[in-house]
Design an enzyme around this catalytic site. Structure first.
Site, PDB file in Angstrom:
ATOM      1  N   GLU A 142       0.842  11.281  12.175  1.00  0.00           N
ATOM      2  CA  GLU A 142      -0.158  12.347  12.085  1.00  0.00           C
ATOM      3  C   GLU A 142      -1.385  11.948  12.876  1.00  0.00           C
ATOM      4  OE1 GLU A 142      -0.285  14.670   8.724  1.00  0.00           O
ATOM      5  OE2 GLU A 142       1.291  13.629   7.636  1.00  0.00           O
TER       6      GLU A 142
HETATM    7  C1  LIG Z   1       6.257  11.019   0.019  1.00  0.00           C
HETATM    8  C2  LIG Z   1       5.252  10.439   0.979  1.00  0.00           C
HETATM    9  C3  LIG Z   1       4.982  11.077   2.172  1.00  0.00           C
HETATM   10  C4  LIG Z   1       4.084  10.539   3.079  1.00  0.00           C
HETATM   11  N1  LIG Z   1       3.913  11.148   4.281  1.00  0.00           N
HETATM   12  C5  LIG Z   1       3.154  10.555   5.229  1.00  0.00           C
HETATM   13  C6  LIG Z   1       3.157  11.041   6.551  1.00  0.00           C
HETATM   14  O1  LIG Z   1       3.888  11.977   6.870  1.00  0.00           O
HETATM   15  N2  LIG Z   1       2.346  10.439   7.465  1.00  0.00           N
HETATM   16  C7  LIG Z   1       1.559   9.366   7.146  1.00  0.00           C
HETATM   17  O2  LIG Z   1       0.840   8.855   8.009  1.00  0.00           O
HETATM   18  N3  LIG Z   1       1.573   8.857   5.880  1.00  0.00           N
HETATM   19  C8  LIG Z   1       2.365   9.418   4.937  1.00  0.00           C
HETATM   20  N4  LIG Z   1       2.446   8.864   3.691  1.00  0.00           N
HETATM   21  C9  LIG Z   1       1.546   7.747   3.349  1.00  0.00           C
HETATM   22  C10 LIG Z   1       2.009   6.394   3.904  1.00  0.00           C
HETATM   23  O3  LIG Z   1       3.341   6.182   3.582  1.00  0.00           O
HETATM   24  C11 LIG Z   1       1.135   5.319   3.291  1.00  0.00           C
HETATM   25  O4  LIG Z   1      -0.221   5.609   3.537  1.00  0.00           O
HETATM   26  C12 LIG Z   1       1.404   3.909   3.825  1.00  0.00           C
HETATM   27  O5  LIG Z   1       2.760   3.679   4.066  1.00  0.00           O
HETATM   28  C13 LIG Z   1       0.852   2.916   2.803  1.00  0.00           C
HETATM   29  O6  LIG Z   1       1.010   1.589   3.217  1.00  0.00           O
HETATM   30  P1  LIG Z   1       0.376   0.426   2.357  1.00  0.00           P
HETATM   31  O7  LIG Z   1       0.730  -0.851   3.004  1.00  0.00           O
HETATM   32  O8  LIG Z   1      -1.042   0.725   2.099  1.00  0.00           O
HETATM   33  O9  LIG Z   1       1.074   0.529   0.922  1.00  0.00           O
HETATM   34  P2  LIG Z   1       2.632   0.380   0.506  1.00  0.00           P
HETATM   35  O10 LIG Z   1       3.509   0.926   1.540  1.00  0.00           O
HETATM   36  O11 LIG Z   1       2.726   0.960  -0.868  1.00  0.00           O
HETATM   37  O12 LIG Z   1       2.849  -1.191   0.435  1.00  0.00           O
HETATM   38  C14 LIG Z   1       2.579  -1.939  -0.724  1.00  0.00           C
HETATM   39  C15 LIG Z   1       3.766  -2.841  -1.031  1.00  0.00           C
HETATM   40  O13 LIG Z   1       3.485  -3.551  -2.252  1.00  0.00           O
HETATM   41  C16 LIG Z   1       4.688  -3.719  -2.977  1.00  0.00           C
HETATM   42  N5  LIG Z   1       4.330  -3.971  -4.380  1.00  0.00           N
HETATM   43  C17 LIG Z   1       3.851  -3.112  -5.303  1.00  0.00           C
HETATM   44  N6  LIG Z   1       3.621  -3.736  -6.466  1.00  0.00           N
HETATM   45  C18 LIG Z   1       3.961  -5.045  -6.287  1.00  0.00           C
HETATM   46  C19 LIG Z   1       3.940  -6.198  -7.129  1.00  0.00           C
HETATM   47  N7  LIG Z   1       3.520  -6.123  -8.394  1.00  0.00           N
HETATM   48  N8  LIG Z   1       4.369  -7.376  -6.620  1.00  0.00           N
HETATM   49  C20 LIG Z   1       4.787  -7.458  -5.328  1.00  0.00           C
HETATM   50  N9  LIG Z   1       4.830  -6.396  -4.479  1.00  0.00           N
HETATM   51  C21 LIG Z   1       4.414  -5.196  -4.965  1.00  0.00           C
HETATM   52  C22 LIG Z   1       5.418  -2.410  -2.761  1.00  0.00           C
HETATM   53  O14 LIG Z   1       6.805  -2.563  -2.979  1.00  0.00           O
HETATM   54  C23 LIG Z   1       5.078  -2.106  -1.294  1.00  0.00           C
HETATM   55  O15 LIG Z   1       6.067  -2.611  -0.425  1.00  0.00           O
HETATM   56  C24 LIG Z   1       3.385   9.360   2.772  1.00  0.00           C
HETATM   57  C25 LIG Z   1       3.660   8.691   1.582  1.00  0.00           C
HETATM   58  C26 LIG Z   1       4.589   9.207   0.699  1.00  0.00           C
HETATM   59  C27 LIG Z   1       4.917   8.457  -0.552  1.00  0.00           C
END
Ligand SMILES: Cc1cc2nc3c(=O)[nH]c(=O)nc-3n(C[C@H](O)[C@H](O)[C@H](O)COP(=O)(O)OP(=O)(O)OC[C@H]3O[C@@H](n4cnc5c(N)ncnc54)[C@H](O)[C@@H]3O)c2cc1C
Ligand SMILES: *[C@@H]1O[C@H](CO)[C@@H](O)[C@H](O)[C@H]1NC(C)=O
Ligand SMILES: *[C@@H]1O[C@H](CO)[C@@H](O)[C@H](O)[C@H]1NC(C)=O
Ligand SMILES: *[C@@H]1O[C@H](CO)[C@@H](O)[C@H](O)[C@H]1NC(C)=O
Ligand SMILES: *[C@@H]1O[C@H](CO)[C@@H](O)[C@H](O)[C@H]1NC(C)=O
Length: 537
Positions: free
Chosen positions: A99
Site C-alpha cells: 500500500e
Molecule cells: C488480515 C490482515 C491484513 C493486512 N493487510 C495489510 C495490507 O494489505 N498491507 C499492509 O501493508 N499491511 C497489512 N496488514 C498489516 C501488516 O501485516 C502488519 O502491519 C505487519 O506485518 C506487522 O509486522 P510486525 O513485525 O510489526 O508484527 P508481527 O508480524 O505480528 O510480528 C510479531 C511476531 O511476534 C511473534 N510473537 C508474538 N507473541 C510472541 C511471544 N510471546 N513469544 C515469541 N514470539 C511471539 C509472532 O508470532 C510474530 O511473528 C494486515 C494484517 C492483517 C492481520
C-alpha cells in the site's frame, strides 16, 4: 461463551491462589528447574520475527552488533505476513497489498519486492457503483450514483475539516460527518461509507481519529495506489529476503542458530544489569538489551509477564491505542456464477446491518481457474464470526450471495475463516488510531523502558497498521538502540513520561491491588464451593 468465562475464571483462580508478591502475580507454571538453561549472554534479544523484528536484526547486524538472538513463537518467520494453502492456491491470510504506491516518495517495500520479483498487480477500485448489491440483487445506478457522490463529498469535506483542526483538537470521522449535516443511513450509503473508511481502518468512523487518518500519510507520502500480492512464495518472502541478508541460510532456508523458532516468550525481567527472557519450556536467555516486536494485541493481553510491571505511562499508551480486526474470508466454488473482467473486481453488499459481509473481491485474474471469492469483514463482525462454527458463517454467506446473485448460486465447496483475535500470537490484525489518542502516544509506545525497546507496526506514527510501517520502525528502533549502546545517547523520554504520570500511577497501583483483593476473596469462595460440591458427590 459460558465455557470461555468459566475457563478464564479457573485461570484467574490459579493465578491468584499462587499468590501475589510485591504487587505482581507470580507465573502460574513455574518452569521445571532442571530444564532451565542459562544460555550465553548476548547483546540483544529480539522477540518476534515478523517484518519489524527481522528488520531490526538486519540494522543491528549491519552496524556490527551480531551477537543477537531472535525468539519467535511460530515455526516460521514473517508474522502477520502469512500464507495459507487453500485448495492448491497460496492465499494471504494477513497482509495482502503493498500500500502506498505511485506517489511522491518510494515506499521502501517496493525495491525489495522488485528485487525478488514478487508477483503483484495494481488493484482497480473503479466502477464500484456498478457493482453494488442489496437484499434484492443489483442496486440500480439511479440509487448507487447519488449515494456514491454523497459519500465521496462527505469524505472530501471531512478531509478538509481534518486539515483545519488545530493541533490540540481531534474528532472522530463520524463527528466530522455530522458537521456536514447528514451522515450515511441507507444500506447503500452505509456500504459505501464502509468502503471508504472501514475497509482501510478496520474500525468504524465512530472510533477512528479524523485528524490523524485524513489525509492518510501513506497515501499522501507514498501514493494511493495499492498492489495485490499473489505470489506462490507469499508476501512473507519479502521478510525472508531481509533475513537471508544477515542470517546464515542454505538454499534460502535459514540455518542460523541465532534464530530460534517455536520459542514462545512468556516472561521478560529487566533491570540495570540486563535482561532475562524466559520461554515456555523454561529456558532463560540473557542479554544487555531486548527489542519487543510483538503486536499491540499481544501487549494488551497478559501473554508476556514483564518484571517489574511496565510503568503506567507505557501501559496507558498500550491500552489507549486500538488493535483492530480485519478478516478476509475465502470461498471456493465448483464454477463461476459471476462475471469477471475489468470493472468487476470488487463488489459491495449493502445490508441494513452495517458491515454484514460488505466487501467482495473475486480472485479471477490472480487464480484464473480456482473460482475463489474473498469477502472482508471487520471489527465486531469479525469477533462475532470468530466465535461461531465456520459452517454457520458459510450459511450466512450463502444467504448473502443468494440475495446478490439469485437462488441458483451453488454452495461453496470450501471456506477458510482466519481467526485473528483468538490467535494468542496476534490478538487482532493491525492497529488503528482511535479518537482521543494524542500523537504523544506513539512516542510512548516506542519509548524504551530501561533496556527494553519496542518496535512493530503499532509504534509507527505515520504508517501504523502497514508492512512498511513495521519495516521502517524496525530500522528506527534498532538505530536508537545503537545510539544508546555505542554513543551513550539513550532515549531520555522514559524519565519524562515517568514524571508526568507518577501521581496517576500511584492511584492505579492502589486500584489494581484493591481489585486483586476483591477477586481473591471471590475466587476463594468459589474454590470452597467447588470443593464442597465435589465432596458431596
Ligand atoms: C488480515 C490482515 C491484513 C493486512 N493487510 C495489510 C495490507 O494489505 N498491507 C499492509 O501493508 N499491511 C497489512 N496488514 C498489516 C501488516 O501485516 C502488519 O502491519 C505487519 O506485518 C506487522 O509486522 P510486525 O513485525 O510489526 O508484527 P508481527 O508480524 O505480528 O510480528 C510479531 C511476531 O511476534 C511473534 N510473537 C508474538 N507473541 C510472541 C511471544 N510471546 N513469544 C515469541 N514470539 C511471539 C509472532 O508470532 C510474530 O511473528 C494486515 C494484517 C492483517 C492481520
Ligand atoms: C502544530 O503541529 C505542527 C507539527 O508538529 C507544528 O509544526 C505547528 O507549529 C503546530 N502549530 C501550532 C499552532 O501549534
Ligand atoms: C532449493 O529449494 C527449492 C525450494 O524449496 C527446491 O525446489 C530445490 O530443490 C532446492 N535446491 C537444492 C539444491 O537443495
Ligand atoms: C462496470 O461494471 C458493469 C457491471 O458489472 C460492467 O457491465 C461494465 O462493463 C463495467 N464498466 C467498466 C468501465 O469496466
Ligand atoms: C523527573 O523528576 C525527577 C525528580 O523530581 C527530577 O530530578 C528529574 O530531573 C525529572 N526528569 C525530567 C526529564 O524531567
Amino acid at each position: 461463551m459460558g465455557r470461555r468465562e468459566s475457563s478464564a475464571m479457573v485461570l484467574l483462580a490459579l493465578v491468584l491462589l499462587h499468590g501475589v508478591q510485591a504487587g505482581r502475580v507470580l507465573p502460574v507454571e513455574e518452569p521445571d528447574v532442571s530444564a532451565t538453561v542459562k544460555a550465553t549472554r548476548v547483546s540483544v534479544i529480539i522477540i518476534g520475527a515478523g517484518m519489524s523484528g527481522i528488520t531490526a536484526g538486519k540494522t543491528l547486524s549491519e552496524n556490527g552488533v551480531k551477537d543477537l538472538l531472535i525468539l519467535e513463537a511460530r515455526d516460521e518467520i514473517g508474522g502477520r505476513m502469512m500464507t495459507h494453502d487453500f485448495g492448491g492456491i497460496t492465499i494471504e491470510k494477513g497482509a495482502n497489498w503493498i500500500e502506498g504506491v505511485n506517489g511522491p516518495n518510494v515506499n521502501p517495500i517496493i525495491p525489495i519486492a522488485k528485487e525478488i520479483g514478487l508477483v503483484n498487480d495494481r488493484s482497480d477500485f473503479e466502477n464500484i457503483t456498478n457493482n453494488i448489491y442489496g437484499a434484492n440483487g443489483k442496486v440500480d445506478l439511479e440509487v448507487a450514483e447519488p449515494a456514491n457522490k454523497f459519500i465521496e463529498d462527505l469524505y472530501e469535506s471531512s478531509e478538509s475539516l481534518a486539515l483545519r483542526l488545530t493541533n490540540d483538537t481531534d474528532v472522530s470521522v463520524l463527528t466530522a460527518q455530522r458537521f456536514y449535516g447528514r451522515f450515511p443511513v441507507t444500506p447503500v450509503e452505509m456500504a459505501l461509507d464502509y468502503w471508504y473508511n472501514d475497509f482501510t481502518s478496520a474500525e468504524p468512523p465512530r472510533i477512528t481519529s479524523l485528524k490523524n487518518t485524513q489525509p492518510l500519510p501513506t497515501d499522501a507520502i507514498f501514493g494511493d495506489d495499492v498492489y495485490f500480492v499473489h505470489d506462490p512464495r507469499g508476501y512473507k518472502s519479502v521478510v525472508h529476503h531481509l533475513a537471508n541478508s544477515y542470517l546464515e541460510n542454505k538454499n534460502e532456508t535459514i540455518t542460523d542458530n541465532r534464530l530460534k523458532l517455536n520459542t514462545l516468550v512468556n516472561k521478560i525481567e529487566y533491570s540495570k544489569e540486563g535482561v532475562e527472557v524466559t520461554t515456555k519450556d523454561g529456558t532463560v536467555y540473557t542479554s544487555d538489551y531486548a527489542i519487543v516486536s510483538v503486536s499491540l494485541g499481544v501487549l494488551q493481553s497478559t501473554a508476556i509477564d514483564f518484571v517489574p510491571d511496565l510503568p503506567f505511562w507505557k501501559l496507558k499508551a498500550i491500552y489507549t491505542f486500538d488493535m483492530a480486526v480485519y478478516t478476509k474470508i475465502f470461498l471456493k466454488f465448483s464454477k463461476k456464477f459471476w462475471s469477471s473482467g475489468s470493472g468487476n473486481k470488487f463488489w459491495l453488499y449493502a445490508d441494513e446491518r452495517r458491515g454484514y459481509y460488505p466487501i467482495w473481491e473475486n480472485l479471477d485474474s490472480e487464480f484464473p481457474d480456482a473460482n475463489v471469492l474473498m469477502v472482508t469483514v471487520t471489527d465486531e463482525e469479525s469477533r462475532r464470526i470468530e466465535q461461531q462454527p465456520d459452517s454457520e458463517t458459510l450459511d450466512e454467506i450463502m444467504g448473502v450471495l443468494k440475495n446478490m446473485f439469485g437462488k441458483d448460486v451453488p454452495t461453496a465447496d470450501d471456506i477458510y475463516v482466519p481467526k485473528w483475535v483468538a490467535d494468542p500470537l496476534f490478538r487482532g490484525s493491525y492497529s488503528n488510531w482511535p479518537v482521543g489518542a494524542e500523537p504523544i502516544v506513539f512516542q510512548q509506545l516506542q519509548a524504551p523502558v530501561e533496556n527494553i525497546y519496542f518496535t512493530g507496526e503499532h509504534t509507527s506514527e505515520l504508517y501504523s497498521g502497514y508492512v512498511h510501517g513495521a519495516h521502517l520502525q524496525g530500522m528506527s528502533i534498532a538505530n536508537s538502540l545503537l545510539d544508546c549502546k555505542k554513543n551513550q545517547k539513550c532515549a531520555p523520554t522514559a524519565q519524562v513520561y515517568d514524571n508526568l504520570s507518577r501521581d496517576c500511577a500511584g492511584h492505579l497501583e492502589a486500584e489494581r491491588n484493591r481489585e486483586k483483593l476483591m477477586w481473591r476473596k471471590k475466587i476463594a469462595r468459589l474454590e470452597k464451593e467447588l470443593t464442597e460440591a465435589r465432596h458431596v458427590k
